[in-house]
Motif scaffolding. Sequence first.
Motif, PDB file in Angstrom:
ATOM      1  N   THR A   1     -67.981 -14.181 -38.726  1.00  0.00           N
ATOM      2  CA  THR A   1     -68.124 -13.224 -39.828  1.00  0.00           C
ATOM      3  C   THR A   1     -67.521 -13.732 -41.140  1.00  0.00           C
ATOM      4  O   THR A   1     -67.639 -13.057 -42.162  1.00  0.00           O
ATOM      5  N   VAL A   2     -66.860 -14.904 -41.108  1.00  0.00           N
ATOM      6  CA  VAL A   2     -66.228 -15.414 -42.331  1.00  0.00           C
ATOM      7  C   VAL A   2     -66.835 -16.760 -42.726  1.00  0.00           C
ATOM      8  O   VAL A   2     -67.611 -17.364 -41.979  1.00  0.00           O
ATOM      9  N   LYS A   3     -66.462 -17.243 -43.897  1.00  0.00           N
ATOM     10  CA  LYS A   3     -66.992 -18.501 -44.417  1.00  0.00           C
ATOM     11  C   LYS A   3     -66.618 -19.642 -43.477  1.00  0.00           C
ATOM     12  O   LYS A   3     -65.446 -19.942 -43.281  1.00  0.00           O
TER      13      LYS A   3
ATOM     14  N   GLY B   1     -70.624  -3.269 -35.022  1.00  0.00           N
ATOM     15  CA  GLY B   1     -70.469  -4.339 -36.004  1.00  0.00           C
ATOM     16  C   GLY B   1     -71.168  -5.621 -35.624  1.00  0.00           C
ATOM     17  O   GLY B   1     -71.317  -6.527 -36.456  1.00  0.00           O
ATOM     18  N   ALA B   2     -71.593  -5.721 -34.363  1.00  0.00           N
ATOM     19  CA  ALA B   2     -72.377  -6.860 -33.861  1.00  0.00           C
ATOM     20  C   ALA B   2     -71.724  -8.208 -34.148  1.00  0.00           C
ATOM     21  O   ALA B   2     -72.412  -9.190 -34.420  1.00  0.00           O
ATOM     22  N   SER B   3     -70.409  -8.258 -34.054  1.00  0.00           N
ATOM     23  CA  SER B   3     -69.751  -9.571 -34.142  1.00  0.00           C
ATOM     24  C   SER B   3     -69.877 -10.295 -32.802  1.00  0.00           C
ATOM     25  O   SER B   3     -69.860 -11.525 -32.749  1.00  0.00           O
ATOM     26  N   HIS B   4     -69.979  -9.533 -31.717  1.00  0.00           N
ATOM     27  CA  HIS B   4     -70.344 -10.040 -30.402  1.00  0.00           C
ATOM     28  C   HIS B   4     -71.652  -9.351 -30.009  1.00  0.00           C
ATOM     29  O   HIS B   4     -71.764  -8.129 -30.112  1.00  0.00           O
ATOM     30  N   ILE B   5     -72.619 -10.127 -29.572  1.00  0.00           N
ATOM     31  CA  ILE B   5     -73.893  -9.573 -29.107  1.00  0.00           C
ATOM     32  C   ILE B   5     -73.993  -9.879 -27.623  1.00  0.00           C
ATOM     33  O   ILE B   5     -74.101 -11.039 -27.216  1.00  0.00           O
ATOM     34  N   TYR B   6     -73.941  -8.847 -26.795  1.00  0.00           N
ATOM     35  CA  TYR B   6     -73.845  -8.989 -25.352  1.00  0.00           C
ATOM     36  C   TYR B   6     -75.229  -9.174 -24.747  1.00  0.00           C
ATOM     37  O   TYR B   6     -76.085  -8.302 -24.850  1.00  0.00           O
ATOM     38  N   LEU B   7     -75.438 -10.321 -24.104  1.00  0.00           N
ATOM     39  CA  LEU B   7     -76.755 -10.662 -23.577  1.00  0.00           C
ATOM     40  C   LEU B   7     -76.961 -10.113 -22.172  1.00  0.00           C
ATOM     41  O   LEU B   7     -77.892  -9.366 -21.922  1.00  0.00           O
ATOM     42  N   TYR B   8     -76.089 -10.496 -21.249  1.00  0.00           N
ATOM     43  CA  TYR B   8     -76.203  -9.983 -19.888  1.00  0.00           C
ATOM     44  C   TYR B   8     -74.849 -10.008 -19.195  1.00  0.00           C
ATOM     45  O   TYR B   8     -73.983 -10.806 -19.516  1.00  0.00           O
ATOM     46  N   GLN B   9     -74.708  -9.068 -18.284  1.00  0.00           N
ATOM     47  CA  GLN B   9     -73.464  -8.925 -17.519  1.00  0.00           C
ATOM     48  C   GLN B   9     -73.576  -9.775 -16.262  1.00  0.00           C
ATOM     49  O   GLN B   9     -74.447  -9.561 -15.421  1.00  0.00           O
ATOM     50  N   ARG B  10     -72.680 -10.721 -16.121  1.00  0.00           N
ATOM     51  CA  ARG B  10     -72.768 -11.680 -15.031  1.00  0.00           C
ATOM     52  C   ARG B  10     -71.980 -11.242 -13.811  1.00  0.00           C
ATOM     53  O   ARG B  10     -71.064 -10.423 -13.898  1.00  0.00           O
ATOM     54  N   TYR B  11     -72.364 -11.814 -12.690  1.00  0.00           N
ATOM     55  CA  TYR B  11     -71.575 -11.708 -11.475  1.00  0.00           C
ATOM     56  C   TYR B  11     -70.672 -12.930 -11.386  1.00  0.00           C
ATOM     57  O   TYR B  11     -70.999 -14.002 -11.906  1.00  0.00           O
ATOM     58  N   LYS B  12     -69.526 -12.758 -10.763  1.00  0.00           N
ATOM     59  CA  LYS B  12     -68.640 -13.885 -10.484  1.00  0.00           C
ATOM     60  C   LYS B  12     -69.201 -14.571  -9.249  1.00  0.00           C
ATOM     61  O   LYS B  12     -69.134 -14.040  -8.141  1.00  0.00           O
ATOM     62  N   LEU B  13     -69.797 -15.721  -9.447  1.00  0.00           N
ATOM     63  CA  LEU B  13     -70.520 -16.395  -8.370  1.00  0.00           C
ATOM     64  C   LEU B  13     -69.902 -17.763  -8.089  1.00  0.00           C
ATOM     65  O   LEU B  13     -69.710 -18.571  -9.001  1.00  0.00           O
ATOM     66  N   HIS B  14     -69.600 -18.002  -6.829  1.00  0.00           N
ATOM     67  CA  HIS B  14     -69.125 -19.305  -6.390  1.00  0.00           C
ATOM     68  C   HIS B  14     -69.797 -19.636  -5.069  1.00  0.00           C
ATOM     69  O   HIS B  14     -70.004 -18.762  -4.222  1.00  0.00           O
ATOM     70  N   SER B  15     -70.146 -20.894  -4.889  1.00  0.00           N
ATOM     71  CA  SER B  15     -70.765 -21.310  -3.632  1.00  0.00           C
ATOM     72  C   SER B  15     -69.838 -22.262  -2.886  1.00  0.00           C
ATOM     73  O   SER B  15     -69.175 -23.111  -3.496  1.00  0.00           O
ATOM     74  N   PHE B  16     -69.792 -22.091  -1.565  1.00  0.00           N
ATOM     75  CA  PHE B  16     -68.913 -22.860  -0.694  1.00  0.00           C
ATOM     76  C   PHE B  16     -69.722 -23.487   0.439  1.00  0.00           C
ATOM     77  O   PHE B  16     -70.624 -22.848   0.996  1.00  0.00           O
ATOM     78  N   ASN B  17     -69.383 -24.711   0.787  1.00  0.00           N
ATOM     79  CA  ASN B  17     -69.921 -25.291   2.006  1.00  0.00           C
ATOM     80  C   ASN B  17     -69.415 -24.450   3.174  1.00  0.00           C
ATOM     81  O   ASN B  17     -68.265 -24.002   3.185  1.00  0.00           O
ATOM     82  N   VAL B  18     -70.259 -24.261   4.169  1.00  0.00           N
ATOM     83  CA  VAL B  18     -69.893 -23.374   5.282  1.00  0.00           C
ATOM     84  C   VAL B  18     -68.694 -23.891   6.074  1.00  0.00           C
ATOM     85  O   VAL B  18     -68.089 -23.143   6.842  1.00  0.00           O
ATOM     86  N   ARG B  19     -68.331 -25.151   5.892  1.00  0.00           N
ATOM     87  CA  ARG B  19     -67.163 -25.664   6.610  1.00  0.00           C
ATOM     88  C   ARG B  19     -65.849 -25.176   6.006  1.00  0.00           C
ATOM     89  O   ARG B  19     -64.807 -25.219   6.648  1.00  0.00           O
TER      90      ARG B  19
END
Length: 624
Positions: A359-361, A584-602
């Motif tokens: 919002t500033v120079k 004020g639209a200084s932040h424009i929210y696109l989508y709400q994410r899930y906390k996603l992590h993938s693990f090897n099954v071991r």
Amino acid sequence: MHARKLVLLFSLFIGLIVLAACAAPTAAPAPTSAPAVSSSSSAAPAPTTAPSSSASSSAPASSAPASSSSSAAPAPTTAASSSAASSLAASSAASTAAKKGGTVTMVAWQEPEHLNWELGTQTILGDVADFWSEGLLNTNEKGEWVPVLATEVPSTKNGGVSADGKTITYHLRKGVKWHDGSDFTCADLQFTLQVIKTPNSGALHTALFTDVDSVECPDPNTAVIKMKNFFAAWLTLFNGNYLAAIFPKTAGKPEDLKNWAFNRKPIGTGPFQVTEFVTGDHITLVRNEKYWQPGKPYLDRVIIRIVPSSEVAKQLMKNGEADIMWNNTEADIPELEKMTNVKVFNALQPGGERLILNTVKNADPSDNKTPHAILGDVKVRQAIAFGIDKKTIIDKLLFGKALPGSSELNADPFNCTEIKAYAFDQAKAKQLLDEAGWKAGSDGIRTKDGQRLRLKYQTTTGNKLREDSQVLIVENMKAIGVEFFIENQPSSLLLGGWAANSPRKKGNYDVLMYTTNSSIDPHNQMNTYFNSKSIPSPENQGGVNYSRWNDPQTDQLIEKAGTIPDWPQRKDLYCQAAARVVDGASHIYLYQRYKLHSFNVRVQGWIATPWLGPAWNAADLWVK
């Protein structure tokens, strides 16, 4: 980047203090054009839509506060016991079949600029720190505060919190050693406070500790925190969770924070110890043989393998060359579901992917007193918000497995449901630009007083989802007469610190895109991202109000919320502040994410949580 439990509210936000009932304070009114905010004290239900994945496991859902009473909440009854076994919900995390030994490789498609959480806000930095760093408390997967380096969660009931809430007493766990073999004591908390409060050190959490007057040490294992004023989010002090943790008193001179050897080879009390950091390649951690939890950690070693993109990371998971993939996105789910050797964990988190508008120079550093030549006009910012087709991004790139972004506080227990997402309305966007004096040229791009409506659009390299999103958003902008041009950078540069000349820090940017989320208590996120006192500058290098949002009423609402013990009142004030930011639209929210992590099954022992990353219970991880 959440599910919530009733117990969370009483154990976290109220700060364990029984105070007299108080009337709701008079808050500054939200701007007349802001989305309406409900004054109801009852929390809205969390979204129930989760990514559909046969291979995923969600964190348990939680409920919003049930009470609408304005009286102070009672002290919690849900804090974990002081035993080491329960201090991190270990009884549920560790299996009786757990065995020692083995190496786990976590592949990360971003590289931390360094390893000092007090100098950086990269998510990858905080997630790596969970392997080696600890706070006095932590939060488990249910959102309950549990003791870690403290023996219990302070409360009025156990004498840890004074009647006025301005004296907090922690009993520290005895026999805890830093990785260098020195004793963990109250003196380390005193030193940490000194570091955070040292002017111009670059410390990020100075604002969080504004109301902390001192730390007194009646003995090495007792820390008494003296507050100048009651601070509702006191549980976040000295407690990690991407917030301020604790430094050993031997770390270095406070005024020399940016140059500590610690920054590349940190010393903690956590289950693993950093032995090597090779820029652009890997970080090696080995078992802390002096760890205070008997028999833990189980693993011998953890390797953080740094790769250039999420696509490379997925291939390593598929081939079995990596055991954990850091920070998956919803776009990864269909591909990961096909991997028989991989399991995906998800949990809804607040905040999410957004555009941050300067919002500033813009300059190096920015001129914080002069509006941005284009984005200083709220009508232009709002036009950009109306011009983005979020649904297409979600449906086409995220396979419908995300929610439209609405505000900073969009999940329980701080779900401001009355704040609605900007609709996709190109006609409205064009009208706003017309009103702002921007007229379409022969090529469709607008101009005003000889200036072209052209903006630099940046995100982190190595993320195909973000790159694909940029393509769609660039086309959206072209349709309303705005020209976005792409100039991406590595995370360690774009989102780095002041000393690294980060465009985000210095203010030398137009539009950024990335994800950020509130922690377990929304105060720090709201206060640091939107309070004008947190605008970065040469005098305030630790500031994180990157959009340079400067609104006195937002400041007042957030600061007032931090002084109130009653959660419904706090929530209402935070929601009013969040509504002003949205309008004020200084932040424009696109989508709400899930906390996603993938693990090897071991890999065994991990529990999905909306609050923390893949190493939050690192001591409990083991391999089959």
